[in-house]
Design an enzyme around this catalytic site. Structure first.
Site, short mmCIF file in Angstrom:
data_model
loop_
_atom_site.label_atom_id
_atom_site.label_comp_id
_atom_site.label_asym_id
_atom_site.label_seq_id
_atom_site.Cartn_x
_atom_site.Cartn_y
_atom_site.Cartn_z
N THR A 75 0.80 -1.23 0.00
CA THR A 75 0.00 0.00 0.00
C THR A 75 0.84 1.28 0.00
O THR A 75 1.93 1.31 0.59
CB THR A 75 -0.93 0.01 1.24
OG1 THR A 75 -1.43 1.34 1.44
CG2 THR A 75 -0.20 -0.40 2.52
N TYR B 127 -1.34 0.56 10.78
CA TYR B 127 -1.64 -0.15 9.53
C TYR B 127 -0.42 -0.10 8.60
O TYR B 127 0.02 -1.13 8.06
CB TYR B 127 -2.86 0.49 8.87
CG TYR B 127 -3.13 0.02 7.45
CD1 TYR B 127 -3.74 -1.20 7.20
CD2 TYR B 127 -2.76 0.81 6.35
CE1 TYR B 127 -3.99 -1.63 5.89
CE2 TYR B 127 -3.00 0.39 5.05
CZ TYR B 127 -3.61 -0.84 4.83
OH TYR B 127 -3.84 -1.26 3.53
N LYS C 108 1.84 -3.28 7.32
CA LYS C 108 1.94 -3.56 5.88
C LYS C 108 3.40 -3.52 5.41
O LYS C 108 3.78 -4.21 4.47
CB LYS C 108 1.10 -2.56 5.10
CG LYS C 108 -0.38 -2.87 5.11
CD LYS C 108 -0.68 -4.07 4.20
CE LYS C 108 -2.15 -4.32 4.05
NZ LYS C 108 -2.47 -5.39 3.09
N GLU D 250 0.26 3.61 1.82
CA GLU D 250 0.37 4.04 3.23
C GLU D 250 1.78 3.79 3.76
O GLU D 250 2.18 4.38 4.75
CB GLU D 250 -0.65 3.29 4.09
CG GLU D 250 -2.04 3.86 4.04
CD GLU D 250 -2.15 5.26 4.65
OE1 GLU D 250 -1.85 5.41 5.84
OE2 GLU D 250 -2.52 6.19 3.93
P1 NAP Z 1 -11.40 -4.72 2.31
O1 NAP Z 1 -12.59 -4.42 1.43
O2 NAP Z 1 -11.35 -4.13 3.67
O3 NAP Z 1 -11.31 -6.31 2.42
C1 NAP Z 1 -10.51 -6.93 3.39
C2 NAP Z 1 -10.71 -8.42 3.33
O4 NAP Z 1 -9.88 -9.06 4.31
C3 NAP Z 1 -12.16 -8.90 3.64
O5 NAP Z 1 -12.48 -9.96 2.77
C4 NAP Z 1 -12.03 -9.41 5.07
O6 NAP Z 1 -12.97 -10.40 5.38
C5 NAP Z 1 -10.64 -10.01 5.01
N1 NAP Z 1 -10.07 -10.27 6.33
C6 NAP Z 1 -9.98 -9.42 7.39
N2 NAP Z 1 -9.41 -10.03 8.45
C7 NAP Z 1 -9.16 -11.31 8.07
C8 NAP Z 1 -8.60 -12.43 8.72
N3 NAP Z 1 -8.17 -12.37 9.99
N4 NAP Z 1 -8.48 -13.59 8.03
C9 NAP Z 1 -8.92 -13.68 6.74
N5 NAP Z 1 -9.46 -12.65 6.07
C10 NAP Z 1 -9.58 -11.48 6.72
O7 NAP Z 1 -10.05 -4.29 1.56
P2 NAP Z 1 -9.79 -3.94 0.02
O8 NAP Z 1 -10.04 -2.49 -0.19
O9 NAP Z 1 -10.43 -4.96 -0.82
O10 NAP Z 1 -8.20 -4.10 -0.05
C11 NAP Z 1 -7.62 -5.37 -0.35
C12 NAP Z 1 -6.20 -5.39 0.18
O11 NAP Z 1 -5.43 -4.35 -0.43
C13 NAP Z 1 -6.07 -5.17 1.68
O12 NAP Z 1 -4.97 -5.95 2.12
C14 NAP Z 1 -5.73 -3.70 1.80
O13 NAP Z 1 -5.03 -3.45 2.99
C15 NAP Z 1 -4.88 -3.50 0.56
N6 NAP Z 1 -4.90 -2.18 -0.04
C16 NAP Z 1 -6.08 -1.57 -0.31
C17 NAP Z 1 -6.07 -0.34 -0.97
C18 NAP Z 1 -7.34 0.36 -1.33
O14 NAP Z 1 -7.30 1.57 -1.60
N7 NAP Z 1 -8.48 -0.34 -1.38
C19 NAP Z 1 -4.84 0.25 -1.34
C20 NAP Z 1 -3.67 -0.44 -1.05
C21 NAP Z 1 -3.70 -1.65 -0.43
P3 NAP Z 1 -14.44 -10.02 5.99
O15 NAP Z 1 -15.23 -9.55 4.81
O16 NAP Z 1 -14.92 -11.31 6.55
O17 NAP Z 1 -14.21 -8.97 7.03
O1 F7E Z 2 -9.04 8.22 4.00
C1 F7E Z 2 -9.36 11.72 5.08
C2 F7E Z 2 -8.46 10.81 5.88
O2 F7E Z 2 -10.05 6.20 5.02
C3 F7E Z 2 -8.55 9.05 2.97
C4 F7E Z 2 -7.27 2.18 2.64
O3 F7E Z 2 -7.82 1.46 1.57
O4 F7E Z 2 -6.08 3.63 1.16
C5 F7E Z 2 -7.03 3.62 2.22
O5 F7E Z 2 -6.55 4.34 3.34
C6 F7E Z 2 -8.25 10.44 3.51
C7 F7E Z 2 -7.44 10.45 4.81
O6 F7E Z 2 -8.38 5.99 3.12
C8 F7E Z 2 -12.63 11.52 6.64
O7 F7E Z 2 -7.94 11.48 7.02
C9 F7E Z 2 -11.27 13.08 6.00
O8 F7E Z 2 -6.47 11.45 4.73
O9 F7E Z 2 -10.62 6.79 2.64
P1 F7E Z 2 -9.62 6.76 3.72
P2 F7E Z 2 -6.84 5.89 3.55
O10 F7E Z 2 -6.65 6.19 4.97
O11 F7E Z 2 -6.06 6.70 2.56
C10 F7E Z 2 -4.80 3.07 1.47
C11 F7E Z 2 -3.95 3.15 0.24
C12 F7E Z 2 -4.90 1.72 2.07
O12 F7E Z 2 -4.02 0.89 1.91
C13 F7E Z 2 -5.97 1.51 3.09
O13 F7E Z 2 -6.23 0.13 3.26
O14 F7E Z 2 -9.49 11.07 3.83
N1 F7E Z 2 -10.69 11.90 5.70
N2 F7E Z 2 -12.46 12.87 6.59
C14 F7E Z 2 -11.50 10.90 6.06
N3 F7E Z 2 -11.38 9.57 5.95
C15 F7E Z 2 -12.41 8.81 6.43
N4 F7E Z 2 -12.32 7.47 6.30
N5 F7E Z 2 -13.53 9.37 7.01
C16 F7E Z 2 -13.68 10.71 7.15
O15 F7E Z 2 -14.68 11.19 7.66
#
Ligand code: NAP
Ligand code: F7E
Length: 324
Positions: A128, A152, A156, A130
């Site tokens: 990520t 987080y 990661k 992050e």
């Molecule tokens: P998500 O919607 O939050 O999905 C997370 C998945 O992990 C869900 O299927 C959840 O299962 C499962 N999980 C949680 N705890 C677990 C455990 N202990 N054992 C087995 N499975 C478990 O995340 P996403 O947005 O699809 O992201 C996919 C991956 O990419 C994650 O690793 C995230 O950190 C990473 N990532 C996401 C982004 C982004 O912007 N979306 C960017 C960079 C990296 P349940 O449904 O049962 O809770």
């Molecule tokens: O926040 C700001 C917050 O929670 C984005 C995950 O998928 O992407 C995600 O992490 C920004 C931050 O995503 C609110 O402070 C303001 O600056 O949508 P977010 P994230 O933290 O960037 C990365 C790449 C991952 O890997 C993670 O798994 O938005 N913000 N106000 C807020 N964010 C939330 N959630 N809620 C608010 O009310």
């Protein structure tokens, strides 16, 4: 002997797991997914994509090594995608140990399971942006030093380096995709884009009056999850494993993203947006901007969906859900 390719996905019930399953099924794969024990329904995303009955679910948990070994054995997967995680940054300050166990040690469990049960399998780690946190370069690429700003990000980073280490130590085909934020109508409601699009739809329908957010000056490089899962698959088709940044190369404030969403339904955030301290984080990642040059050059990947298209697609999907 069947020529069907088999893949195992942890996090199959999540946003990316659902889109990746759809992509692999379209390509003719047999798709197996880890289903963690939950008391509530977690299959809604697979259902929305109409593939609930096509994904073969295997009980397991990332924190349980034995279940990961069994899943790799029974699925006979030649591609293993580790997408499972506690993925909400905000929660990682409330549950830092769980986040470390699932996102850090969990990834190590999957790597170990692959090493034990099928070391020839190709492995993908969901890394990520992050990990860049307090950014050390204006535009982040594969060579930019990391500086995580949340439990987080720290967890990661461990998983990322474990992936690199298993590649170098055991010659495993282990790749790490450093993905910047990617969103979709299947995004969890706690993330800012979906929180905004759901609220905009509710406000338009008269079901809600205000939208409470934290730091709207934060900037993110947002893309569409459907585009990003293609990059994951492409990484595992390469002759050698490597690490890739996947991003759009554009960054936008939360404020401007809100404007796109409100404008789409003929409203203005000025009339509804309230800043609430509750949503500020103990340490913020102020800006992220990725350079996808390597993914473009080596994988032939590039994003297809603009932020405007993404956010309007999400607002429309939330309007449809709420008026059903
Ligand atoms: P998500 O919607 O939050 O999905 C997370 C998945 O992990 C869900 O299927 C959840 O299962 C499962 N999980 C949680 N705890 C677990 C455990 N202990 N054992 C087995 N499975 C478990 O995340 P996403 O947005 O699809 O992201 C996919 C991956 O990419 C994650 O690793 C995230 O950190 C990473 N990532 C996401 C982004 C982004 O912007 N979306 C960017 C960079 C990296 P349940 O449904 O049962 O809770
Ligand atoms: O926040 C700001 C917050 O929670 C984005 C995950 O998928 O992407 C995600 O992490 C920004 C931050 O995503 C609110 O402070 C303001 O600056 O949508 P977010 P994230 O933290 O960037 C990365 C790449 C991952 O890997 C993670 O798994 O938005 N913000 N106000 C807020 N964010 C939330 N959630 N809620 C608010 O009310």
């Amino acid at each position: 002997m069947s020529n069907t390719r088999s893949a195992l996905i942890t996090g199959v019930t999540g946003q990316d797991g659902a889109y990746l399953s759809q992509l692999l099924l379209e390509k003719g794969y047999e798709v197996h997914g880890i289903l963690a024990r939950r008391s509530s329904d977690t299959l809604w995303r697979l259902r929305e994509l109409g593939i609930e009955n096509e994904v073969r679910l295997v009980d397991g948990d990332l924190t349980d090594l034995s279940s990961m070994i069994r899943a790799i054995e029974t699925s006979k997967a030649t591609e293993v995608y580790n997408l499972g995680a506690q993925s909400f940054v905000g929660t990682s300050w409330q549950q830092p140990l769980l986040t470390a166990q699932v996102d850090g040690v969990g990834a190590l469990n999957v790597l170990e399971a692959v090493r034990i049960a099928n070391p020839e399998a190709h492995f993908y780690q969901a890394s990520t942006s992050e990990m860049f946190g307090l950014i050390q370069a204006e535009m982040q690429d594969e060579k930019t030093p990391f500086y995580p700003r949340s439990p987080y990000g720290v967890a990661k980073l461990m998983a990322h380096w474990a992936t690199v280490n298993y590649r170098e130590s055991f010659k495993m085909h282990a790749s790490s995709g450093i993905l910047f934020n990617h969103e979709s109508p299947l995004r969890g409601i706690e993330f800012v884009t979906r929180k905004v699009t759901d609220a905009v739809a509710r406000i338009k329908l008269g079901q809600q009056r205000e939208l409470r957010l934290g730091n709207i000056d934060a900037k993110r490089d947002w893309g569409f999850a459907g585009d990003y899962v293609e990059a994951m698959w492409l990484m595992l088709q390469q002759p050698t494993a490597d690490d890739y940044v996947v991003a759009t190369g554009l960054t936008t404030t939360v404020r401007d993203m809100c404007h796109i969403a409100f404008r789409h339904v003929g409203l203005s955030p000025d009339d509804h947006l309230v800043i609430d301290e509750k949503f500020f984080r103990p340490a913020e990642v102020d800006v992220l901007l990725g350079n996808p040059g390597k993914a473009k050059a080596k994988l032939g990947w590039s994003p297809k969906t603009s932020l405007e298209q993404l956010i309007t697609m999400m607002v429309d999907a939330d309007m449809r859900r709420l008026t059903k």
